[in-house]
Motif scaffolding. Sequence first.
Motif, PDB file in Angstrom:
ATOM      1  N   ASP A   1       0.831  -1.204   0.000  1.00 28.52           N
ATOM      2  CA  ASP A   1       0.000   0.000   0.000  1.00 28.52           C
ATOM      3  C   ASP A   1       0.868   1.258   0.000  1.00 28.52           C
ATOM      4  OD1 ASP A   1      -1.991   1.878   0.282  1.00 28.52           O
ATOM      5  OD2 ASP A   1      -3.126   0.664   1.727  1.00 28.52           O
ATOM      6  N   LYS A   2       0.813   2.021  -1.100  1.00 29.82           N
ATOM      7  CA  LYS A   2       1.587   3.254  -1.202  1.00 29.82           C
ATOM      8  C   LYS A   2       0.824   4.464  -0.659  1.00 29.82           C
ATOM      9  CE  LYS A   2       4.368   1.658  -5.114  1.00 29.82           C
ATOM     10  NZ  LYS A   2       4.799   1.905  -6.515  1.00 29.82           N
ATOM     11  N   CYS A   3      -0.445   4.271  -0.351  1.00 27.25           N
ATOM     12  CA  CYS A   3      -1.255   5.323   0.272  1.00 27.25           C
ATOM     13  C   CYS A   3      -1.928   4.693   1.498  1.00 27.25           C
ATOM     14  CB  CYS A   3      -2.295   5.859  -0.706  1.00 27.25           C
ATOM     15  SG  CYS A   3      -1.591   6.599  -2.206  1.00 27.25           S
TER      16      CYS A   3
ATOM     17  N   ASN B   1      -2.127  -0.146  -6.125  1.00 28.12           N
ATOM     18  CA  ASN B   1      -1.145   0.321  -5.149  1.00 28.12           C
ATOM     19  C   ASN B   1      -1.784   0.876  -3.889  1.00 28.12           C
ATOM     20  OD1 ASN B   1       1.186  -0.230  -6.778  1.00 28.12           O
ATOM     21  ND2 ASN B   1       0.661   1.572  -8.017  1.00 28.12           N
TER      22      ASN B   1
ATOM     23  N   CYS C   1      -3.892   3.470  -3.772  1.00 26.52           N
ATOM     24  CA  CYS C   1      -4.086   4.916  -3.841  1.00 26.52           C
ATOM     25  C   CYS C   1      -5.474   5.240  -4.383  1.00 26.52           C
ATOM     26  CB  CYS C   1      -3.021   5.557  -4.712  1.00 26.52           C
ATOM     27  SG  CYS C   1      -1.356   5.449  -3.989  1.00 26.52           S
TER      28      CYS C   1
ATOM     29  N   ASN D   1      -3.171   5.540   4.374  1.00 23.10           N
ATOM     30  CA  ASN D   1      -4.209   6.129   5.229  1.00 23.10           C
ATOM     31  C   ASN D   1      -5.462   6.489   4.450  1.00 23.10           C
ATOM     32  OD1 ASN D   1      -2.580   6.093   7.656  1.00 23.10           O
ATOM     33  ND2 ASN D   1      -1.392   7.753   6.730  1.00 23.10           N
ATOM     34  N   THR D   2      -5.787   5.684   3.467  1.00 24.84           N
ATOM     35  CA  THR D   2      -6.975   5.932   2.649  1.00 24.84           C
ATOM     36  C   THR D   2      -8.244   5.803   3.490  1.00 24.84           C
ATOM     37  OG1 THR D   2      -5.838   5.020   0.715  1.00 24.84           O
ATOM     38  CG2 THR D   2      -8.245   5.199   0.606  1.00 24.84           C
TER      39      THR D   2
ATOM     40  N   VAL E   1      -9.728   2.362  -4.654  1.00 22.76           N
ATOM     41  CA  VAL E   1      -8.271   2.471  -4.783  1.00 22.76           C
ATOM     42  C   VAL E   1      -7.784   1.646  -5.962  1.00 22.76           C
ATOM     43  CG1 VAL E   1      -7.996   2.852  -2.308  1.00 22.76           C
ATOM     44  CG2 VAL E   1      -7.861   0.523  -3.214  1.00 22.76           C
TER      45      VAL E   1
END
Length: 256
Positions: free
Chosen positions: A206-208, A220, A222, A210-211, A217
Amino acid sequence: MRHVLRFVPTLLVLLTAATCAVAEPLGSHYEFTPMAGQQLFDANIRFPGSTNAVRDGKYLGLRFGYQSAQWLGLELAYGVSPTSEDIATGARDYDFQHVSGNLTISPAKGRWGGPYAFVGFGNATLKPAAGDKRSTSDIEFGGGIKWWLNDDLGLRFEARDASFATLNSTGPQQNLHNVSIGVGLTFALGATPRDTDGDGVPDKKDKCPNTPRGATVDANGCPSDSDKDGVLDGLDKCPNTPTGATIDANGRPSDS
């Protein structure tokens, strides 16, 4: 006892390092643990054909087990201790080995780890450097603490008692308690991947991270905002709002 005292500083260093534990394996999984430590032999143990006591020695072991999502588990244990008669000269060398199957109980698992206990049955073998080995069934029990450093890796501190009856055919029979004290590096295999923000993408990918929950998403992790209104897709109740329109928290435009 002097061997135990030498082993204590190592335990303290590893225990201090383990206080940074931030995660633990999720769900049912397998655990593989190579271990090293000290073997403390019963003061009354005598290897076959000898009247001399046995010298305490190093201990090497392996553990492979299945841990349920709750507090029960099953485990195979193996250990070996090269040793010799505790005399100044002419000592004969021996290998002490044990193998067992154990039921494990972990009643207080948490994010940092927790204590565990076990009991099981197996076989103990005494093998001289020259000559026939002698084997007997044994009862093994003990416990320790697991400290998780992340979802896949942890430290394990353990004390184990391999108890069996006197092997010599002559003299009174008695139970001999041979204790191993060790520390190991535990690898968790097949655990459920952690997904802290619940977006369906494991934390490791997970590159994001705190979604907001419910947002759409990509692979990744995001989120996207197709109509560029500041409300993420999946949370946007009006996903095709014209650019520049005034919207509320749900992405709905107004026409005052």
